[in-house]
Write a protein that holds these residues in place. Structure first.
Motif, mmCIF file in Angstrom:
data_model
loop_
_atom_site.group_PDB
_atom_site.id
_atom_site.type_symbol
_atom_site.label_atom_id
_atom_site.label_comp_id
_atom_site.label_asym_id
_atom_site.label_seq_id
_atom_site.Cartn_x
_atom_site.Cartn_y
_atom_site.Cartn_z
ATOM 1 N N ASP A 1 0.838 -1.211 0.000
ATOM 2 C CA ASP A 1 0.000 0.000 0.000
ATOM 3 C C ASP A 1 0.868 1.255 0.000
ATOM 4 O OD1 ASP A 1 -2.246 -1.579 0.067
ATOM 5 O OD2 ASP A 1 -2.522 -1.436 2.234
ATOM 6 N N THR A 2 1.944 1.222 0.806
ATOM 7 C CA THR A 2 2.837 2.369 0.867
ATOM 8 C C THR A 2 3.582 2.544 -0.451
ATOM 9 O OG1 THR A 2 3.109 2.076 3.259
ATOM 10 C CG2 THR A 2 4.776 3.398 2.131
ATOM 11 N N ALA A 3 3.972 1.428 -1.039
ATOM 12 C CA ALA A 3 4.651 1.495 -2.338
ATOM 13 C C ALA A 3 3.752 2.160 -3.382
ATOM 14 C CB ALA A 3 5.043 0.087 -2.796
ATOM 15 N N LYS A 4 2.478 1.798 -3.362
ATOM 16 C CA LYS A 4 1.526 2.387 -4.304
ATOM 17 C C LYS A 4 1.328 3.872 -4.023
ATOM 18 C CE LYS A 4 -3.245 1.918 -5.962
ATOM 19 N NZ LYS A 4 -4.515 1.138 -5.823
ATOM 20 N N ALA A 5 1.161 4.221 -2.745
ATOM 21 C CA ALA A 5 0.912 5.618 -2.389
ATOM 22 C C ALA A 5 2.092 6.518 -2.742
ATOM 23 C CB ALA A 5 0.597 5.727 -0.894
ATOM 24 N N ARG A 6 3.303 5.991 -2.613
ATOM 25 C CA ARG A 6 4.496 6.805 -2.853
ATOM 26 C C ARG A 6 5.069 6.628 -4.258
ATOM 27 N NH1 ARG A 6 7.468 8.667 1.870
ATOM 28 N NH2 ARG A 6 6.297 8.267 3.778
ATOM 29 N N GLY A 7 4.568 5.622 -4.972
ATOM 30 C CA GLY A 7 5.071 5.382 -6.316
ATOM 31 C C GLY A 7 6.485 4.842 -6.340
ATOM 32 N N ILE A 8 6.813 3.960 -5.382
ATOM 33 C CA ILE A 8 8.152 3.371 -5.301
ATOM 34 C C ILE A 8 8.030 1.865 -5.150
ATOM 35 C CG2 ILE A 8 9.205 5.451 -4.324
ATOM 36 C CD1 ILE A 8 9.001 4.220 -1.568
ATOM 37 N N SER A 9 9.148 1.170 -5.193
ATOM 38 C CA SER A 9 9.129 -0.288 -5.065
ATOM 39 C C SER A 9 8.956 -0.701 -3.609
ATOM 40 C CB SER A 9 10.437 -0.888 -5.598
ATOM 41 O OG SER A 9 11.520 -0.556 -4.748
ATOM 42 N N GLU A 10 8.569 -1.957 -3.403
ATOM 43 C CA GLU A 10 8.412 -2.468 -2.045
ATOM 44 C C GLU A 10 9.759 -2.520 -1.326
ATOM 45 O OE1 GLU A 10 6.080 -6.011 -1.773
ATOM 46 O OE2 GLU A 10 4.488 -5.244 -3.068
ATOM 47 N N GLU A 11 10.825 -2.836 -2.062
ATOM 48 C CA GLU A 11 12.158 -2.850 -1.461
ATOM 49 C C GLU A 11 12.540 -1.449 -0.978
ATOM 50 O OE1 GLU A 11 11.363 -4.127 -4.414
ATOM 51 O OE2 GLU A 11 11.525 -6.269 -3.908
ATOM 52 N N ALA A 12 12.166 -0.453 -1.775
ATOM 53 C CA ALA A 12 12.450 0.927 -1.382
ATOM 54 C C ALA A 12 11.629 1.340 -0.167
ATOM 55 C CB ALA A 12 12.173 1.879 -2.550
ATOM 56 N N VAL A 13 10.424 0.803 -0.041
ATOM 57 C CA VAL A 13 9.613 1.091 1.147
ATOM 58 C C VAL A 13 10.330 0.617 2.400
ATOM 59 C CG1 VAL A 13 7.491 0.501 2.367
ATOM 60 C CG2 VAL A 13 7.391 1.090 -0.056
ATOM 61 N N ILE A 14 10.840 -0.605 2.373
ATOM 62 C CA ILE A 14 11.540 -1.145 3.546
ATOM 63 C C ILE A 14 12.781 -0.319 3.861
ATOM 64 C CG2 ILE A 14 12.823 -3.133 4.436
ATOM 65 C CD1 ILE A 14 10.900 -4.926 2.832
ATOM 66 N N ARG A 15 13.567 -0.019 2.835
ATOM 67 C CA ARG A 15 14.851 0.666 3.031
ATOM 68 C C ARG A 15 14.684 2.151 3.333
ATOM 69 N NH1 ARG A 15 16.544 0.055 -1.752
ATOM 70 N NH2 ARG A 15 16.036 2.179 -2.475
ATOM 71 N N ASP A 16 13.843 2.809 2.540
ATOM 72 C CA ASP A 16 13.791 4.273 2.563
ATOM 73 C C ASP A 16 12.629 4.847 3.361
ATOM 74 O OD1 ASP A 16 16.018 4.229 0.875
ATOM 75 O OD2 ASP A 16 14.777 4.247 -0.928
ATOM 76 N N VAL A 17 11.680 3.995 3.761
ATOM 77 C CA VAL A 17 10.533 4.474 4.529
ATOM 78 C C VAL A 17 10.504 3.821 5.914
ATOM 79 C CG1 VAL A 17 8.019 4.713 4.619
ATOM 80 C CG2 VAL A 17 9.207 4.893 2.421
ATOM 81 N N LEU A 18 10.361 2.505 5.953
ATOM 82 C CA LEU A 18 10.180 1.832 7.235
ATOM 83 C C LEU A 18 11.413 1.961 8.132
ATOM 84 C CD1 LEU A 18 8.305 -1.440 6.181
ATOM 85 C CD2 LEU A 18 7.367 0.796 6.798
ATOM 86 N N LEU A 19 12.581 1.678 7.588
ATOM 87 C CA LEU A 19 13.782 1.672 8.420
ATOM 88 C C LEU A 19 14.612 2.936 8.294
ATOM 89 C CD1 LEU A 19 14.969 -2.038 8.020
ATOM 90 C CD2 LEU A 19 13.537 -1.028 9.807
ATOM 91 N N ALA A 20 14.127 3.899 7.538
ATOM 92 C CA ALA A 20 14.903 5.123 7.313
ATOM 93 C C ALA A 20 15.222 5.854 8.613
ATOM 94 C CB ALA A 20 14.156 6.043 6.360
ATOM 95 N N SER A 21 14.269 5.903 9.525
ATOM 96 C CA SER A 21 14.445 6.665 10.765
ATOM 97 C C SER A 21 14.922 5.822 11.934
ATOM 98 C CB SER A 21 13.123 7.359 11.139
ATOM 99 O OG SER A 21 12.757 8.306 10.153
ATOM 100 N N GLN A 22 14.961 4.506 11.767
ATOM 101 C CA GLN A 22 15.428 3.653 12.852
ATOM 102 C C GLN A 22 16.947 3.542 12.757
ATOM 103 O OE1 GLN A 22 11.294 1.119 13.290
ATOM 104 N NE2 GLN A 22 13.191 -0.021 13.452
ATOM 105 N N ALA A 23 17.633 4.167 13.696
ATOM 106 C CA ALA A 23 19.091 4.266 13.632
ATOM 107 C C ALA A 23 19.767 2.909 13.601
ATOM 108 C CB ALA A 23 19.592 5.086 14.822
#
Length: 260
Positions: free
Chosen positions: A199-221
């Motif tokens: 759902d996030t990939a669709k909303a942002r227009g990016i791949s699912e791999e990018a969601v994990i890397r650049d969205v979900l874990l982006a802020s987790q140090a």
């Protein structure tokens, strides 16, 4: 440590809730599971948890988006076990969408399940806890109780509400031997998170791999998902005597997300 205590964990047929149920059962608590799933799979989960821990494990189903169903759940726990000492409000649902496209029915469902269900469960569990002079209320909020992310208006609103509810309840119950705290996890790879990746990939227009890397874990140090066992260990601590003065708090377990 929890022998003789009865714990209800909502949304505990998988993910975070099941991990907390495991942690309580290992400490000797009688655990009531609640959640969604196929009956045969839920029974297999219940039986396995009982076999693994030797604890008394039961399951009570309920549609927690309805106030009357929450009331029936709390009543059944107290009728079947004679008490309810530990309440973990964990059940939740998510929907990812830009605000202008956010379906109103999804907003209503998320608020009902994530926030209102916790309110109803707490208000009904508190009288028994007051009578016994002991109780632990643990609300599973989220890092999204402290910060926001785009496209999650209902979820962020509900989790901010859960934290406000937690603080208010803690103040009201502080002199009765009852604590109320909110655990605020970062991203844990649960079925809820797995479902929102596409759902996030669709909303942002990016791949699912990018969601994990650049969205979900982006802020987790730490750059890793929080583990369910970590949350279970914290929930057990909150039920210990060592945490009897810990109340009204938001406890981030988020890999450093909210430290930014």
């Amino acid at each position: 440590m929890l022998k003789g205590k009865v714990a209800l964990v909502t949304g505990s047929t998988s993910g975070i809730g099941l991990g907390i149920a495991h942690a309580f059962a290992r400490e000797g608590a009688t655990v009531v599971l609640n959640g969604l799933g196929k009956p045969e799979e839920i029974e297999a989960t219940r039986a396995q948890l009982a076999a693994d821990t030797g604890a008394s494990i039961s399951f009570i189903g309920a549609d927690l988006s309805r106030a009357d169903a929450v009331a029936e759940l709390i009543a059944k726990v107290e009728t079947e076990h004679g008490r309810l000492d530990i309440l973990v409000n964990n059940a939740g649902v998510q929907h990812v969408s830009p605000i202008e496209d956010f379906p109103p029915e999804k907003w209503d469902l998320i608020i009902a399940l994530n926030l209102s269900a916790a309110f109803h469960a707490i208000r009904l569990a508190v009288p028994g806890m007051k009578a016994r002079g002991w109780g632990r209320i643990i609300n599973i909020a989220s890092a999204h109780a402290l910060v926001a992310s785009p496209f999650k208006s209902a979820y962020v609103a509900s989790k901010h509400g859960v934290l406000g509810l937690t603080k208010t309840v803690a103040l009201e119950l502080a002199e009765y031997g009852i604590t109320a705290n909110a655990i605020c996890p970062g991203y844990v790879m649960t079925p809820l998170v797995q479902k929102q990746i596409p759902d996030t990939a669709k909303a942002r227009g990016i791949s699912e791999e990018a969601v994990i890397r650049d969205v979900l874990l982006a802020s987790q140090a730490t750059k890793r998902f929080v583990e369910v066992d970590e949350l279970g260990a914290l929930a057990v601590f909150l039920c210990s005597d060592g945490a009897k003065s810990l109340t009204g708090t938001a406890l981030p377990v988020d890999g450093g997300w909210t430290a930014h």
